[in-house]
Design a protein around this motif. Sequence first.
Motif: not given
Length: 112
Positions: A1-24
Amino acid sequence: MTVSTDDLVVDIVRTLEKQGIPRDAYQLGREFDPEALARLLETGGDSVEVRLEVRGVSLVATNHGVWVTDDPPSSQPECPKCGLPVAAVVQLVPAYHTAYPCGCRVEEDLLE
């Protein structure tokens, strides 16, 4: 399975947002190297699982996705040569292992 950097970053950011950690509240580039993580996951196949912590949230990243874990990341061992924390041991050739980020030559089982 190919892992793109952009997809990985989006996945991490969304996971952190679900935990209440804002992007900034963080900069991923200062926490870890997203491109290096994507390459590691892509080349390592199903056997690679990377645990990291961003702003107190413990994450597990594989080539299948990113999720939160209750297991706290283990404390980093110290480099036996210079005493700095070791995040990884890099093997470039079979008999040569380098501690990251300090660059000292170490035994391969340092992180086991």
